[in-house]
Structure formats: C-alpha cells, structure tokens
Design an enzyme around this catalytic site. Structure first.
Site, mmCIF file in Angstrom:
data_model
loop_
_atom_site.group_PDB
_atom_site.id
_atom_site.type_symbol
_atom_site.label_atom_id
_atom_site.label_comp_id
_atom_site.label_asym_id
_atom_site.label_seq_id
_atom_site.Cartn_x
_atom_site.Cartn_y
_atom_site.Cartn_z
ATOM 1 N N CYS A 112 -2.982 17.604 39.498
ATOM 2 C CA CYS A 112 -1.741 16.876 39.191
ATOM 3 C C CYS A 112 -0.994 16.415 40.443
ATOM 4 C CB CYS A 112 -0.836 17.740 38.326
ATOM 5 S SG CYS A 112 -1.649 18.385 36.845
ATOM 6 N N HIS A 249 6.052 15.265 38.366
ATOM 7 C CA HIS A 249 4.906 15.382 37.464
ATOM 8 C C HIS A 249 5.376 15.754 36.064
ATOM 9 C CE1 HIS A 249 1.214 16.471 35.635
ATOM 10 N NE2 HIS A 249 1.406 17.774 35.738
ATOM 11 N N ASN A 279 0.846 15.532 29.258
ATOM 12 C CA ASN A 279 0.525 15.755 30.666
ATOM 13 C C ASN A 279 -0.745 14.965 30.990
ATOM 14 O OD1 ASN A 279 -0.435 16.750 33.130
ATOM 15 N ND2 ASN A 279 0.155 18.862 32.697
#
Length: 324
Positions: A112, A249, A279
């Site tokens: 990420c 993020h 996500n």
C-alpha cells in the site's frame, strides 16, 4: 538543478460494483457490520480485466489529457502486489499496450506504500536530468488474492488503478519525503508466498491468499505512520496548517479519524473514498488524488500543498509533500 512536477492525474475502476449486501449473500456478514467497522460500502471488482488492463486504461487517459504521444515517454513505473505475472512485469505489459517503445518500464512492490515509493523514484529519475517524462501508476486486482471465505479480509479490498504523469519543471514541486520499512513485522500482513517445489528441495506449500493481523496493522498506522507524517512536515519547514490536504491510504475510515486527531488537523482536510472503492492497496492514493482533482477539491495550478502517505505490507510506509 532539475525538478519534477505532477502535470496530469487519472484513474480507472472495473465496471462491476459489489455492495456489502452482495457480500452478505455469500458470507456471514452485513452492510452494518462492514460499514460501521471500516466505512466501506462497496468496491469495484474485475470481471474480465487484469492488473495491466486497468493500468493501461490509466496510461491512455494520462496521455490523452496531456496530448502526448506514447513515444514521448521515458519511463513507466507500476506499483502493484497483484501483477499479471512475475515476468513480464505489469509495467512492461502497459508499455507494449500503449506503444511506448522508447520508455523503460518496471514494477515497484511495496504494497500500500507502493505508489508513494514509485512517485519518489520517478521524481529522482527526472531530477537526474536524464529523463523528461514518465508515468507512475498504482494498479491492483486484489480480488484474485483474497480468500472469499474469510470475512475478516474479503470485505476490505477492491480493484482499481490510478496514476500521474510526471514531467520536468523549472521550479521545485517535491518539498519533502520520508520512507521506511520494518521487515521484522512483515508477517503481520502477507500475500502471495511461493513455496519450494523442485525435486531437489523440501517441498513447501504456496500461500496465495492475503492474510492480515488487523489490530497490529491498525496500531502500526496510528503510531508509526502518524509519526512519519509529522517528521516529514517538520523536514519540509512547513507547519501542519500549511498543508491543504492530506491524501492518506484508504484502508479504514477509523484510521483516518484517528490520524486527524493525532495530527491535530480538521477531518475535512483528509478526503476519503474507501466507501466507494474499499482498500485498493497501491492504487488507493492515486485514485483519491484523481477524484479530488475531478471534483475540484484539488487543482493542478501549482498553488496547493498536498501530503501523500501510504502504509501497509512489508511493513512499509512513505510520505511525500508536494506542490500541485
């Protein structure tokens, strides 16, 4: 002295949208359970598109917006943990798809944090004076590494891609950065382990699916990443108030709320879109940036200061402060 700037942004997501109610039909969960814990309401999942397909769509959009030929690109970097294959790289597939014959291409694997790592790398390539234009893309099809029988992880992730065009500039746009890795905590978030299988080795099984210690990752984000953000702001000689927006993020809305309090900033300065995408790992920050520009929240006129911060598997974290 050479400098780099973000001149265009773009994103793309698969057409297929899966809601929390859709997931409740195949596993023991509910919209209330998912949304109250994560903020996620839906996610885009690939039906007939690969990671390189999503990244190619973004690359094509960036070239169209900039009125550029693919031949004008010097490099393509794709951040991903869900490549089509280990080789050729996803970036090489994108390079072929768009006909960027003069560009070198490679993948960046930092989960990420991948887009932030790749953006930092691209800025250095242009600052070297050797290269003038490059694409930085985050692209993921996490749906292929999720165990769809595990509600603890399956409800969290989505597919998508986002990216930017980097070009050489006459003034400084990248103001400060801080990146980090702690491999000693790497087992807290894992995916895609390839075991030994040769006739000359003790066979070990593959572990394809994503596995996560959710509490450990939550604590890591609140503690380590918040500290990284504060240290990056200090290194930039700016004050927290000087940052117009914090693009973090998109893992969990609770994390964003905690971050706002810890950093002492208004939650309004921390945009969110995980409710629409889930996500998307390396794609989350560039998708969010592109949507913010699309919605007029952020412009590309060089008069806003933006902080980008990614964190995830590795464990990795990275923060960049840029003028955009």
């Amino acid at each position: 002295m050479k400098y780099a700037r973000i001149s265009q942004v773009a994103h793309y997501a698969p057409r297929q949208v899966i809601t929390n109610d859709d997931l409740a039909e195949i596993m023991d969960t509910s919209d209330e359970w998912i949304s109250s814990r994560t903020g996620i309401k839906k996610r885009h999942l690939a039906y007939d598109e690969s990671t390189s397909d999503l990244a190619t769509k973004v690359a094509e959009k960036l070239l169209t917006k900039a009125d550029l030929s693919a031949d004008e690109l010097d490099f393509i970097i794709v951040a991903t943990i869900t490549p089509d294959s280990l080789m050729p790289s996803t970036a090489a597939r994108v390079q072929a798809n768009i006909g960027a014959k003069k560009a070198f291409a490679f993948d960046m694997t930092a989960a990420c944090s991948g887009f932030v790592f790749a953006l930092s790398m691209g800025e250095k390539l242009i600052a070297s004076g050797t290269y003038q234009k490059g694409l930085i893309i985050g692209s993921e099809t996490l749906s292929k590494v999720v165990d769809w029988t595990d509600r603890g992880t399956a409800v969290l992730f989505g597919d998508g891609a986002g990216g930017v065009l980097l070009e050489s500039a006459q003034m400084q746009y990248f103001l400060a950065e801080k990146q980090g890795t702690d491999g000693s905590r790497g087992e807290k978030l894992t995916s895609g382990f390839l075991g030994l299988s040769s006739p000359f080795a003790q066979e070990t099984p593959d572990q394809k699916y994503l596995a996560m210690d959710g509490r450990a990752i939550f604590d890591f984000a609140i503690r380590d990443v918040a500290q990284s953000i504060s240290e990056t702001i200090e290194a930039s000689h700016l004050e927290v108030e000087d940052i117009d927006y914090f693009l973090l993020h998109q893992a969990n809305e609770r994390i964003l709320n905690k971050m706002a309090k810890k950093l002492g900033v208004s939650r309004n300065k921390i945009p969110a879109n995980m409710m629409e995408y889930g996500n998307t790992s390396a794609a989350s920050i560039p998708i969010l940036l592109s949507e913010c520009v699309e919605q007029g929240i952020i412009n590309l006129n060089g008069n806003q200061t933006i902080l980008l911060s990614g964190f995830g598997g590795g464990l990795t974290w990275g923060t960049l402060i840029v003028t955009i």
